[in-house]
Design an enzyme around this catalytic site. Structure first.
Site, mmCIF file in Angstrom:
data_model
loop_
_atom_site.group_PDB
_atom_site.id
_atom_site.type_symbol
_atom_site.label_atom_id
_atom_site.label_comp_id
_atom_site.label_asym_id
_atom_site.label_seq_id
_atom_site.Cartn_x
_atom_site.Cartn_y
_atom_site.Cartn_z
ATOM 1 N N CYS A 4 -6.809 -105.528 23.495
ATOM 2 C CA CYS A 4 -7.645 -106.525 22.829
ATOM 3 C C CYS A 4 -8.588 -105.885 21.802
ATOM 4 C CB CYS A 4 -8.453 -107.296 23.872
ATOM 5 S SG CYS A 4 -9.025 -108.886 23.231
ATOM 6 N N ASP A 120 -12.646 -111.324 34.202
ATOM 7 C CA ASP A 120 -13.390 -110.298 33.463
ATOM 8 C C ASP A 120 -14.756 -110.096 34.133
ATOM 9 O OD1 ASP A 120 -14.119 -108.535 31.433
ATOM 10 O OD2 ASP A 120 -13.921 -109.996 29.812
HETATM 11 O O1 LIG Z 1 -14.208 -107.816 22.796
HETATM 12 C C1 LIG Z 1 -15.091 -108.546 22.361
HETATM 13 O O2 LIG Z 1 -15.887 -108.165 21.505
HETATM 14 C C2 LIG Z 1 -15.222 -109.957 22.864
HETATM 15 C C3 LIG Z 1 -16.273 -110.734 22.391
HETATM 16 C C4 LIG Z 1 -16.421 -112.033 22.836
HETATM 17 C C5 LIG Z 1 -15.535 -112.547 23.744
HETATM 18 C C6 LIG Z 1 -14.480 -111.781 24.222
HETATM 19 C C7 LIG Z 1 -14.315 -110.485 23.800
HETATM 20 N N1 LIG Z 1 -13.284 -109.691 24.297
HETATM 21 C C8 LIG Z 1 -12.322 -110.203 25.195
HETATM 22 C C9 LIG Z 1 -11.305 -109.302 25.771
HETATM 23 O O3 LIG Z 1 -10.155 -109.697 25.936
HETATM 24 C C10 LIG Z 1 -11.638 -107.964 26.296
HETATM 25 O O4 LIG Z 1 -10.484 -107.197 26.223
HETATM 26 C C11 LIG Z 1 -12.054 -108.075 27.759
HETATM 27 O O5 LIG Z 1 -13.286 -108.759 27.802
HETATM 28 C C12 LIG Z 1 -12.220 -106.700 28.386
HETATM 29 O O6 LIG Z 1 -13.061 -105.898 27.616
HETATM 30 P P1 LIG Z 1 -13.422 -104.401 28.059
HETATM 31 O O7 LIG Z 1 -14.273 -104.488 29.273
HETATM 32 O O8 LIG Z 1 -14.136 -103.858 26.874
HETATM 33 O O9 LIG Z 1 -12.115 -103.693 28.310
#
Ligand SMILES: O=C(O)c1ccccc1NCC(=O)[C@H](O)[C@H](O)COP(=O)(O)O
Length: 204
Positions: A4, A120
């Site tokens: 992502c 999440d």
């Molecule tokens: O990634 C972002 O900036 C974001 C902002 C607002 C809503 C969702 C967002 N990301 C969503 C995702 O799919 C991420 O991959 C997921 O939350 C996991 O993130 P991480 O903990 O950084 O791997």
């Protein structure tokens, strides 16, 4: 597995060729945000059998539909307070993000008519992409009615333990494959390799 927060076509294509099943593009405010034009370029660079996922937070349905059509998104991932009715009426394949806040929040996820549920980490005031893992034991014996995608603070070092414990349908990563805020292809490859190893082990 889904990578992502992709912000350019070259990285999207490289992640797909490295074995990602899905590529996520964030339309919500924040440092990973892309414009519809950038996302369309990424979508066009991704091979045809890899899913293109748009990430939104409490965006009006008409706007989500318009962006999905313009970019050629296969799925939308919703990280806000969107209701089950919103998902039903959107007319698009949805992944609903559920914050791993407590057992009650997780159980209510079954009200959503969606293609998958992405669990999440709950961080107050942060909609996603926190890079922080949650206590995976919260998911133990949780009867979910849609396929589970595990997210939140995953990285090449912890993905093995996460998959072995939770046995999700899929996994999602953003921060854990970044260096200085930019996606790193070596980390993406390491994440995919480790996830594939442990999935094969869990299946067999
Ligand atoms: O990634 C972002 O900036 C974001 C902002 C607002 C809503 C969702 C967002 N990301 C969503 C995702 O799919 C991420 O991959 C997921 O939350 C996991 O993130 P991480 O903990 O950084 O791997």
């Amino acid at each position: 597995m889904k990578i992502c927060g992709i912000r350019d076509a070259r990285t999207g294509e490289a992640a797909a060729l490295a074995g990602a099943d899905a590529i996520g593009m964030v339309f919500a405010p924040g440092r990973r945000r892309v414009t519809p034009e950038q996302a369309r370029e990424i979508c066009q660079a991704i091979p045809p059998l890899v899913a293109r996922v748009g990430v939104f937070v409490d965006t009006p349905a008409a706007e989500v539909r318009q962006i999905a059509q313009f970019c050629g998104l296969d799925l939308v991932q919703l990280h806000g307070q969107e209701s089950p009715a919103y998902c039903r009426e959107l007319g698009l394949r949805c992944i609903k993000a559920i914050p791993a806040r407590d057992r009650q929040t997780l159980e209510q996820a079954n009200l959503y008519p969606v293609a998958a549920l992405l669990v999440d980490t709950y961080v107050k005031g942060v909609a996603g992409g926190s890079g922080i893992a949650f206590n995976w034991h919260l998911l133990e014996n949780l009867p979910l009615q849609a396929p589970l995608i595990l997210a939140g603070g995953l990285n090449p070092a912890n993905i093995g333990r996460a998959v072995a414990l939770v046995r999700p349908y899929g996994v999602d990563v953003s921060s854990g494959v970044e260096v200085n805020g930019e996606k790193d292809l070596q980390l993406i490859k390491a994440f995919i390799k480790r996830a594939r190893e442990v999935c094969a082990y869990a299946a067999g």
